[in-house]
Every structure is written in structure tokens, then in C-alpha cells.
Design a protein around this motif. Structure first.
Motif, PDB file in Angstrom:
ATOM      1  N   ILE A  66       0.846  -1.199   0.000  1.00 54.44           N
ATOM      2  CA  ILE A  66       0.000   0.000   0.000  1.00 54.44           C
ATOM      3  C   ILE A  66       0.881   1.248   0.000  1.00 54.44           C
ATOM      4  O   ILE A  66       0.610   2.210  -0.734  1.00 54.44           O
ATOM      5  N   VAL A  67       1.927   1.233   0.788  1.00 53.75           N
ATOM      6  CA  VAL A  67       2.840   2.384   0.856  1.00 53.75           C
ATOM      7  C   VAL A  67       3.473   2.639  -0.504  1.00 53.75           C
ATOM      8  O   VAL A  67       3.513   3.786  -0.980  1.00 53.75           O
ATOM      9  N   LEU A  68       3.956   1.590  -1.162  1.00 49.88           N
ATOM     10  CA  LEU A  68       4.577   1.757  -2.484  1.00 49.88           C
ATOM     11  C   LEU A  68       3.568   2.252  -3.516  1.00 49.88           C
ATOM     12  O   LEU A  68       3.848   3.187  -4.270  1.00 49.88           O
ATOM     13  N   GLY A  69       2.408   1.628  -3.541  1.00 46.88           N
ATOM     14  CA  GLY A  69       1.385   2.023  -4.504  1.00 46.88           C
ATOM     15  C   GLY A  69       0.910   3.448  -4.307  1.00 46.88           C
ATOM     16  O   GLY A  69       0.801   4.220  -5.263  1.00 46.88           O
ATOM     17  N   MET A  70       0.640   3.817  -3.072  1.00 45.24           N
ATOM     18  CA  MET A  70       0.150   5.173  -2.813  1.00 45.24           C
ATOM     19  C   MET A  70       1.246   6.221  -2.992  1.00 45.24           C
ATOM     20  O   MET A  70       0.970   7.345  -3.390  1.00 45.24           O
ATOM     21  N   SER A  71       2.488   5.847  -2.729  1.00 42.99           N
ATOM     22  CA  SER A  71       3.597   6.777  -2.984  1.00 42.99           C
ATOM     23  C   SER A  71       3.695   7.088  -4.471  1.00 42.99           C
ATOM     24  O   SER A  71       3.880   8.242  -4.865  1.00 42.99           O
ATOM     25  N   ALA A  72       3.553   6.061  -5.306  1.00 40.09           N
ATOM     26  CA  ALA A  72       3.565   6.269  -6.756  1.00 40.09           C
ATOM     27  C   ALA A  72       2.383   7.118  -7.184  1.00 40.09           C
ATOM     28  O   ALA A  72       2.507   8.022  -8.026  1.00 40.09           O
ATOM     29  N   ASN A  73       1.215   6.861  -6.604  1.00 36.37           N
ATOM     30  CA  ASN A  73       0.025   7.648  -6.930  1.00 36.37           C
ATOM     31  C   ASN A  73       0.192   9.097  -6.502  1.00 36.37           C
ATOM     32  O   ASN A  73      -0.191  10.017  -7.239  1.00 36.37           O
ATOM     33  N   LEU A  74       0.737   9.315  -5.324  1.00 34.91           N
ATOM     34  CA  LEU A  74       0.977  10.688  -4.862  1.00 34.91           C
ATOM     35  C   LEU A  74       1.932  11.427  -5.797  1.00 34.91           C
ATOM     36  O   LEU A  74       1.698  12.586  -6.141  1.00 34.91           O
ATOM     37  N   ALA A  75       2.996  10.749  -6.198  1.00 36.65           N
ATOM     38  CA  ALA A  75       3.966  11.381  -7.103  1.00 36.65           C
ATOM     39  C   ALA A  75       3.304  11.758  -8.427  1.00 36.65           C
ATOM     40  O   ALA A  75       3.481  12.877  -8.932  1.00 36.65           O
ATOM     41  N   GLY A  76       2.515  10.851  -8.982  1.00 36.69           N
ATOM     42  CA  GLY A  76       1.832  11.140 -10.242  1.00 36.69           C
ATOM     43  C   GLY A  76       0.818  12.256 -10.095  1.00 36.69           C
ATOM     44  O   GLY A  76       0.732  13.160 -10.932  1.00 36.69           O
ATOM     45  N   ASN A  77       0.047  12.182  -9.033  1.00 35.92           N
ATOM     46  CA  ASN A  77      -0.976  13.196  -8.788  1.00 35.92           C
ATOM     47  C   ASN A  77      -0.323  14.566  -8.605  1.00 35.92           C
ATOM     48  O   ASN A  77      -0.788  15.565  -9.170  1.00 35.92           O
ATOM     49  N   LEU A  78       0.746  14.626  -7.817  1.00 38.46           N
ATOM     50  CA  LEU A  78       1.430  15.906  -7.596  1.00 38.46           C
ATOM     51  C   LEU A  78       2.037  16.447  -8.888  1.00 38.46           C
ATOM     52  O   LEU A  78       2.057  17.667  -9.099  1.00 38.46           O
ATOM     53  N   ALA A  79       2.498  15.553  -9.768  1.00 40.41           N
ATOM     54  CA  ALA A  79       3.026  16.006 -11.063  1.00 40.41           C
ATOM     55  C   ALA A  79       1.930  16.713 -11.858  1.00 40.41           C
ATOM     56  O   ALA A  79       2.163  17.768 -12.462  1.00 40.41           O
ATOM     57  N   VAL A  80       0.729  16.152 -11.842  1.00 37.41           N
ATOM     58  CA  VAL A  80      -0.393  16.786 -12.551  1.00 37.41           C
ATOM     59  C   VAL A  80      -0.782  18.094 -11.867  1.00 37.41           C
ATOM     60  O   VAL A  80      -0.969  19.121 -12.531  1.00 37.41           O
ATOM     61  N   LEU A  81      -0.910  18.071 -10.550  1.00 33.21           N
ATOM     62  CA  LEU A  81      -1.323  19.287  -9.837  1.00 33.21           C
ATOM     63  C   LEU A  81      -0.328  20.433 -10.011  1.00 33.21           C
ATOM     64  O   LEU A  81      -0.729  21.572 -10.281  1.00 33.21           O
ATOM     65  N   VAL A  82       0.944  20.132  -9.862  1.00 31.96           N
ATOM     66  CA  VAL A  82       1.964  21.176 -10.028  1.00 31.96           C
ATOM     67  C   VAL A  82       1.931  21.712 -11.458  1.00 31.96           C
ATOM     68  O   VAL A  82       1.983  22.926 -11.676  1.00 31.96           O
ATOM     69  N   SER A  83       1.821  20.810 -12.423  1.00 31.34           N
ATOM     70  CA  SER A  83       1.746  21.227 -13.828  1.00 31.34           C
ATOM     71  C   SER A  83       0.495  22.064 -14.075  1.00 31.34           C
ATOM     72  O   SER A  83       0.553  23.099 -14.743  1.00 31.34           O
ATOM     73  N   ALA A  84      -0.629  21.607 -13.535  1.00 33.15           N
ATOM     74  CA  ALA A  84      -1.893  22.318 -13.741  1.00 33.15           C
ATOM     75  C   ALA A  84      -1.832  23.719 -13.145  1.00 33.15           C
ATOM     76  O   ALA A  84      -2.287  24.690 -13.762  1.00 33.15           O
ATOM     77  N   LEU A  85      -1.280  23.838 -11.964  1.00 30.79           N
ATOM     78  CA  LEU A  85      -1.192  25.163 -11.328  1.00 30.79           C
ATOM     79  C   LEU A  85      -0.175  26.050 -12.038  1.00 30.79           C
ATOM     80  O   LEU A  85      -0.367  27.263 -12.149  1.00 30.79           O
TER      81      LEU A  85
END
Length: 92
Positions: A66-85
Motif C-alpha cells: 500500500i505504501v509503495l502504490g500510494m507513494s507512486a500515486n501521490l507522485a503522479g498526482n502531484l506532477a499533474v497538480l503542479v503542472s496544472a497550477l
């Protein structure tokens, strides 16, 4: 049953990392177009909230997959959010 549990753990981790990679095309598209006007920041913030909760759960109970999967999801999500902002068009 122990073999099934072992396979399931591996699959959960792999699917988590794979779904984290699913954010990459959206982030790349934003950077290529230099625009995020058609991206819902609120949606990604809600995803982020859920991912933080799942990551906290995984850390709290020592669930590496769960930690590995959610860490990857957080990284991907933050990449989109930072790019979007970064490329959000400001109202005139």
C-alpha cells in the motif's frame, strides 16, 4: 491460501505503481500544451486526499504494498497538480 495472499500482495503493489504511472500522460499533455484550463484541479485534490489517507493507513499498519502504490500515486498526482497550477490561465 498463503500463496494466494503472496500473489495478491505483489499484484496490489504492482497495480498501485501502475496506476501512479497513469498520471504521467496528463502531466505531459499539460506541459506540451502549456495549458491546464481543461483540467479539474479540485478532482486531483480530492484524489490527493484519498491517497494521503491510504498512505497513512499503509504506514500505520506496515503494509509495504500500500505504501509503495500510494507513494507512486501521490507522485503522479502531484506532477499533474503542479503542472496544472503552473500553466493555469489567469482570468483577465
Amino acid at each position: 491460501m498463503e500463496t494466494f495472499d503472496s500473489v495478491l500482495k505483489v499484484l496490489v503493489g504492482a497495480v498501485g505503481v501502475g496506476s501512479g504511472a497513469a498520471y504521467v500522460p496528463q502531466a505531459v499533455r499539460i506541459w506540451k500544451r502549456r495549458s491546464s484550463d481543461d483540467v479539474s484541479v479540485v478532482t486531483y485534490l480530492l484524489f490527493l486526499l484519498g491517497q494521503v489517507i491510504w498512505l497513512t493507513y499503509g504506514v500505520r499498519f506496515g503494509l509495504l504494498e500500500i505504501v509503495l502504490g500510494m507513494s507512486a500515486n501521490l507522485a503522479g498526482n502531484l506532477a499533474v497538480l503542479v503542472s496544472a497550477l503552473r500553466f493555469r490561465t489567469r482570468p483577465a
